[in-house]
Every structure is written in C-alpha cells, then in structure tokens.
Design an enzyme around this catalytic site. Structure first.
Site, PDB file in Angstrom:
ATOM      1  N   PRO A   1      14.146  -8.512 -12.304  1.00  0.00           N
ATOM      2  CA  PRO A   1      13.446  -8.944 -11.089  1.00  0.00           C
ATOM      3  C   PRO A   1      13.495  -7.849 -10.014  1.00  0.00           C
ATOM      4  O   PRO A   1      14.521  -7.184  -9.866  1.00  0.00           O
ATOM      5  CB  PRO A   1      14.239 -10.175 -10.638  1.00  0.00           C
ATOM      6  CG  PRO A   1      14.995 -10.633 -11.831  1.00  0.00           C
ATOM      7  CD  PRO A   1      15.245  -9.422 -12.673  1.00  0.00           C
TER       8      PRO A   1
ATOM      9  N   SER B   1      15.630  -8.008  -5.662  1.00  0.00           N
ATOM     10  CA  SER B   1      16.463  -9.205  -5.509  1.00  0.00           C
ATOM     11  C   SER B   1      17.941  -8.935  -5.744  1.00  0.00           C
ATOM     12  O   SER B   1      18.723  -9.859  -5.935  1.00  0.00           O
ATOM     13  CB  SER B   1      15.983 -10.298  -6.479  1.00  0.00           C
ATOM     14  OG  SER B   1      14.637 -10.601  -6.228  1.00  0.00           O
ATOM     15  N   GLY B   2      18.321  -7.667  -5.785  1.00  0.00           N
ATOM     16  CA  GLY B   2      19.737  -7.323  -5.956  1.00  0.00           C
ATOM     17  C   GLY B   2      20.141  -7.101  -7.399  1.00  0.00           C
ATOM     18  O   GLY B   2      21.320  -7.036  -7.719  1.00  0.00           O
TER      19      GLY B   2
ATOM     20  N   GLY C   1      19.192  -4.421  -9.310  1.00  0.00           N
ATOM     21  CA  GLY C   1      19.238  -3.011  -9.709  1.00  0.00           C
ATOM     22  C   GLY C   1      17.955  -2.460 -10.313  1.00  0.00           C
ATOM     23  O   GLY C   1      18.002  -1.486 -11.061  1.00  0.00           O
ATOM     24  N   SER C   2      16.810  -3.062  -9.958  1.00  0.00           N
ATOM     25  CA  SER C   2      15.571  -2.589 -10.593  1.00  0.00           C
ATOM     26  C   SER C   2      15.243  -1.150 -10.188  1.00  0.00           C
ATOM     27  O   SER C   2      14.775  -0.362 -11.013  1.00  0.00           O
ATOM     28  CB  SER C   2      14.409  -3.520 -10.272  1.00  0.00           C
ATOM     29  OG  SER C   2      14.120  -3.483  -8.906  1.00  0.00           O
TER      30      SER C   2
ATOM     31  N   ALA D   1      17.343   1.260  -9.307  1.00  0.00           N
ATOM     32  CA  ALA D   1      18.283   2.191  -9.958  1.00  0.00           C
ATOM     33  C   ALA D   1      17.920   2.356 -11.428  1.00  0.00           C
ATOM     34  O   ALA D   1      17.957   3.462 -11.972  1.00  0.00           O
ATOM     35  CB  ALA D   1      19.711   1.679  -9.819  1.00  0.00           C
TER      36      ALA D   1
ATOM     37  N   ASP E   1      24.925   1.578  -7.692  1.00  0.00           N
ATOM     38  CA  ASP E   1      23.882   1.045  -8.586  1.00  0.00           C
ATOM     39  C   ASP E   1      23.535   2.049  -9.687  1.00  0.00           C
ATOM     40  O   ASP E   1      23.581   1.731 -10.881  1.00  0.00           O
ATOM     41  CB  ASP E   1      22.596   0.727  -7.800  1.00  0.00           C
ATOM     42  CG  ASP E   1      22.686  -0.570  -7.014  1.00  0.00           C
ATOM     43  OD1 ASP E   1      23.803  -1.103  -6.888  1.00  0.00           O
ATOM     44  OD2 ASP E   1      21.643  -1.038  -6.523  1.00  0.00           O
TER      45      ASP E   1
HETATM   46  O1  PMV Z   1      20.577  -4.798  -3.173  1.00  0.00           O
HETATM   47  P1  PMV Z   1      21.065  -3.729  -4.053  1.00  0.00           P
HETATM   48  O2  PMV Z   1      21.158  -4.132  -5.438  1.00  0.00           O
HETATM   49  O3  PMV Z   1      20.329  -2.447  -3.878  1.00  0.00           O
HETATM   50  O4  PMV Z   1      22.582  -3.401  -3.649  1.00  0.00           O
HETATM   51  C1  PMV Z   1      22.927  -2.776  -2.486  1.00  0.00           C
HETATM   52  C2  PMV Z   1      24.406  -2.723  -2.324  1.00  0.00           C
HETATM   53  C3  PMV Z   1      24.836  -2.191  -0.964  1.00  0.00           C
HETATM   54  O5  PMV Z   1      26.249  -2.123  -0.976  1.00  0.00           O
HETATM   55  C4  PMV Z   1      24.397  -3.101   0.158  1.00  0.00           C
HETATM   56  C5  PMV Z   1      24.257  -0.812  -0.726  1.00  0.00           C
HETATM   57  C6  PMV Z   1      24.813   0.256  -1.647  1.00  0.00           C
HETATM   58  O6  PMV Z   1      24.150   1.286  -1.734  1.00  0.00           O
HETATM   59  O7  PMV Z   1      25.881   0.098  -2.232  1.00  0.00           O
END
Ligand code: PMV
Length: 310
Positions: A85, A88-89, A91-92, A94, A136
């Site tokens: 997805p 939405s957190g 890692g898409s 990365a 990530d």
């Molecule tokens: O939302 P994501 O999956 O890109 O995660 C970011 C995590 C943070 O700690 C907020 C930023 C980072 O670069 O670590």
C-alpha cells in the site's frame, strides 16, 4: 534483449518511529508485500510503466541512480509492480528506491553489494522525505528484523535480530492513507521539538527505551510484556501529535476489548494515520472489531528476505 527483475519487500516499524530521526534506536521488520522492478534495454527513450508510484518520481529516481552508478539510463523500459500500500507506513517508497537501484546495478553487471544499494537508495529517500533516518531503506535492503540507529556520520548502524517468533497475535489494521506525507510529519515533530526541546527529548528517550527493551526481548529472550510496551509507545506517539483523532478512536476501541495498538511509520494527524499494529491475545476479537468498524486488515508475514534478484 535480456530483462532484469529485482524485488524488494515492504516494512513495518515495531517501535521507534520519529525518535529514530533524533538518534534513538528503533525496531524494523520486513513484510511479505513486495515491489518488483523489471528492466530491459530498448532503442527508444526511457519508458516507465507503473501500478505503484508517480511516473515523474520514478523517472527522477532512475536519473539519479544512473548518475550515482555512472551509467546511461536513457534507453530503458522499466516496469514497476507492487502489492505494498502506498503512503500508509508500509515502506513503499523505500522498496521502490531499493529495487530500482538493485535492478540498475544488475542490468549494468555491477557487483551486487547491499551496502552500495542501501547507500544509493538512501539518497533517493532523502529526495522523497527530506530528512529520513535511513531505517526504511536499510531493512528493505537487508531484510529480516533489525534494530536500527541513525549515526551522525550517516553510516547506518544496525543489528540483525535472528529470533523473531515472539511477535505474536499481531493484526495490521489500515486506518486509511494520511493526508500528510512522511516529510510533513517529520517536519511537524521537528517544530514540536524546536518549541519544547526538553519535553520532546524526554518523549524520544522513553521511546528509545521501549525499542531497547523490545530488542532484548527479541534477541535475548528477556521476559517483557510486549503489549504493555506497545500501549506505552502509543501514548508517547500521541504526545508527539502524530496520531489523528480518527486513529485514536480506533485504538481506544481496541484497548476497550483488551488489546493494544499503535501507528507504524510517520502517522498522520489531519485525517487518517496509516497502518496500525494491533495486538490481542485473542486475535479473532481484533478481526471482528475491524469487520464491525469496516476497517481493512492487511495480513502479513514478518521478517522476509530483503532485496533480491528474481
Ligand atoms: O511512514 P514511513 O514508513 O516512511 O516511516 C517513517 C518513520 C519516521 O521515523 C517517522 C521517519 C524516518 O525516516 O525514520
């Protein structure tokens, strides 16, 4: 013409998001949702076909990687396919940066060095997110479970965690795509930090302690109550104002039925906050709650292999 295919996994952050940007440790894990990049040489100009990301950003990334590896990238056909997805957190971005780097390295018969792939992918992530910690791209490159800590000299410090069977009773619930980007959420926390350094540092330090405890639990079998830590982590993230009222409401409902939950990743404040990691000793109760509340759940296997040639 040969086609080169390279895939990279998505990820979750078990604990440590935001604090990790300030040098505290965090715990990352890959998921079995993957992104696949296939590349072949053509006689025409660069063409990108994607079900995943904006073509413009993919194009920018290809050019940048080409520059960093010193190779011509102008006559390629690149296909990007993903089940991760977006935004939405999970890692898409990365996964895209890492898989694209890996594929261009492979296509040009350069040595397959994870350290180099990770370093180049980090440069792409910086363009996308401003000041990412590098966690990530590192977990997506190396795979498995990692404790990651950002260093001042920008050489990532990470420890692979070998035993990860102890993450039990986890269900990922999607609270919805946040309105804000990761970069905007990191900037929001930076403003909070600027306005009240002592207080914000205390929050980061407590999050760092949670990551350390979880690391010892996963790596050395120390007995801790994981769910208690997740609940505490959520409270601290709430204080950083990265959990929206909508996501807070869902988490309260999870706590009401005896579970715990936290955001995973940058979160979001205005509307949704991305995925939630929810835990319950009776996971069926979580599934029922998600169904009742009309929330999507995302089944995942954690700790899978990082970037690989397909
Ligand atoms: O939302 P994501 O999956 O890109 O995660 C970011 C995590 C943070 O700690 C907020 C930023 C980072 O670069 O670590």
């Amino acid at each position: 013409m040969k086609t080169v295919s390279v895939s990279a996994p998505g990820k979750i952050i078990l604990t440590g998001e935001h604090a990790v940007v300030y040098g505290y440790p965090g715990i990352w894990a890959t998921t079995d949702k993957r992104l696949l990049v296939s590349i072949k040489r053509t006689n025409q100009k660069l063409k990108i076909i994607s079900n995943h990301t904006s073509i413009d950003f993919a194009k920018y990334s290809v050019m940048k990687i080409g520059k960093l590896i010193g190779k011509n990238v102008s006559s390629l056909e690149i296909k990007i396919k993903s089940t991760i997805p977006v935004g939405s957190g999970m890692g898409s971005s990365a996964a895209l940066a890492v898989a694209l780097t890996g594929a261009l390295i492979k296509l040009n018969d350069l040595p397959w060095e994870l350290k180099r792939i990770n370093k180049i992918a980090f440069e792409i992530e910086k363009q996308q997110h401003g000041t990412p910690s590098g966690g990530d791209n590192t977990v997506v490159t190396y795979g498995g479970f990692l404790k990651y800590q950002k260093q001042k000299n920008s050489i990532p410090k990470f420890d692979k965690i070998s035993s990860h069977k102890k993450i039990k009773n986890l269900l990922i619930i999607n609270s919805g795509k946040p309105q804000e980007t990761t970069g905007e959420m990191v900037a929001k926390v930076a403003t909070l930090y600027k306005n009240n350094q002592a207080q914000t540092n205390k929050i980061f330090s407590k999050i760092g302690d949670i990551a350390q405890k979880l690391y010892h639990h996963l790596n050395m079998n120390s007995k801790i109550k994981t769910q208690k830590l997740i609940k505490e982590n959520h409270k601290l993230l709430n204080k950083l104002q990265v959990v929206s009222p909508k996501a807070q409401k869902i988490i309260k409902k999870i706590e009401h039925i005896g579970g715990v939950a936290k955001i995973s990743g940058a979160g979001g404040f205005l509307d949704s906050s991305g995925i939630l990691l929810a835990f319950h000793n009776k996971p069926k109760l979580l599934t029922h709650l998600a169904e009742f509340e009309n929330l999507n759940t995302i089944p995942v296997v954690l700790g899978v292999q990082g970037v690989r040639v397909e």
